[in-house]
Structures are given as C-alpha cells and as structure tokens.
Enzyme design. Sequence first.
Site: not given
Length: 284
Positions: A40, A149
């Site tokens: 990632r 979030d």
Amino acid sequence: MRVETPPSLTTDQFSRLARIVHDDSGIVLTEAKRGLLMARLNRRLRALGLAEYGAYCALLNSPGGASERRHMLSAVTTNVTAFFRESHHFDALTRQVLPPLIEAARKGRRVRLWSAACSSGEEPYSMAISVLECFPDAARYDLLILATDIDPVMVAKAQAGVFPETSVQGLAPAKLSTHFTRTGTSYEAGAPLRSIMRFAELNLHHEWPFSGQFDVIFCRNVVIYFDGDARRLLWQRFAAQLHAGGHLFIGHSERLDGPASATFRLAGPTHYVNTAPSPAGQSV
Ligand SMILES: C[S@@+](CC[C@H](N)C(=O)[O-])C[C@H]1O[C@@H](n2cnc3c(N)ncnc32)[C@H](O)[C@@H]1O
C-alpha cells in the site's frame, strides 16, 4: 526497458511505521501485515518521488509530517463496508430503537445518531434510510445522523453520497429507487437523506468535540484493528457519550469487554443498551 525494483521495508522501518500508526489511530499492525503495508505504501512513495523507506520515515518525523501521517493512515485502513451490513442491526433500529426516539423528536427533543467509523458512507446512509422509512418528515424535527471516520478520503466520499453500481447491488430495488437517483453508472443519495446527515473527520482516539450525548452509536468493524486497551477505553467513552437507555451497535466479530461491560446490557446480537445514568442529559 529498465525495471525499477520497488523499495523494501526493513524490520526496523516496519516497527517505526507500525508505532506511528498505533500512536495515531490505535490500529495494531502485526509483522504479518508487513507485506500489505509495503504494497500500500509503495504507491505513496512513488507519488512522493521517494526511492526508499528511510526517507519516508524521515518525512513522517519532520515538522511537516502530520499531513503525511494522515495519508499513511488512509493507506493502512481497511474500508470494507456495505449497505445494511449485518441487517439484524437495522431491523432492531427500525423495530425497537427508533419508535420511542421518533416520539421524543415529535415532542421537540433533540435526537442524535452516530456512525463512528463510517468509511465511504454505506452504514450512515443505511441508518438514514431506516429513519426516513419510519419517520418521513424527520427533517422537520431536531434529528441528525453524524457520520465520522479517521480517513479524510472516506469522509469526502461519504459526504459526496455518490455510490457505484457494485455498492448499491445489495440494496432492495424499492429503497434504491426511493432514495437514490441514477446518473450514468452511479447512484446519488437524494436530498431527504442528506438533510438529516452531517459528516466530519474524527479520530476515535482523540478528543471528541461533543458537548452532549447520543441516542444511538454504530461503531462496527473497527475495534477489531485496535489493541485491547484502546478497545476497552473506547467502550468506556461510548458509555459516557450515550444517554441512559442509549444503544450501541458493534461488529459481529467484536466483543464488549472491560469496565464498560458492567454498564451495558445485551439487547440483541452485538447490540447493547447503556444502563448508566446520564451525566448531562442534553443530546449532542
Ligand atoms: C472496515 S471499515 C467499517 C465501516 C463500517 N462501520 C461498517 O461496519 O461497514 C473500518 C473503518 O474504520 C476507520 N477507522 C480506523 N481507525 C479509526 C480511528 N482511530 N478513528 C476513526 N475511524 C477509524 C477506517 O478508516 C475505516 O473506514
């Protein structure tokens, strides 16, 4: 053709990054996640024009590192979600939880629901659909769903309220046609849903900007990534942030443990009711 070798992450560099991720978010990255983290972050290094992880660690620790830490968190978080995921929670919401709250809202009480790790928005929009289906004129009253979030990319997606076909596939056709408008291959949430929703970036491990309390908290499929101390502390903070009789929904593989388990009563599968007296009384 020149083939570039992707940078590799040493054990020491992995530990440094894992420590930063843990300090910033409570997320635990075990050694087994090293390959995933590398896959990632290699994209991130390419975007920054960095050839190796030593330079990336230095950037994270530099005075301007805070913004890159947010990018790194965005890269490491798992954002899998779905509309009406764990549908029994939405059945409980509709049948048990919302009726008294709607009655209270009609009498002028403030009602607040919170999707505390909302990812791209499918969870809070499912909450909003549930609300509107029992309470079509909700927007005329003081009822709001807050969706937060840690990942700013996810908050922006949730706020945009535009979902690809793959995301709405599981939605009942009647819900889809009532609450969304099709634009090409995307589906856009309608104004009535948006009118009862608010969005913000919020790290569950930081201070919360709330002066009042919630009636319902959904915090699902996020504490599985936290260590035990971070998880138990979060349960205690939720207990303090919920009205007496307020509802907490957690993920199917999560469990409520630690001191807060004495405060909550099990009301259904991974559905808890706060039995502690309310300290403040007012909603958020
Ligand atoms: C697997 S998704 C769950 C989404 C949704 N609640 C559900 O169950 O479908 C986990 C979400 O938790 C968020 N997250 C991880 N750590 C967090 C933290 N410390 N504070 C707030 N959100 C966090 C991630 O960004 C991600 O969007």
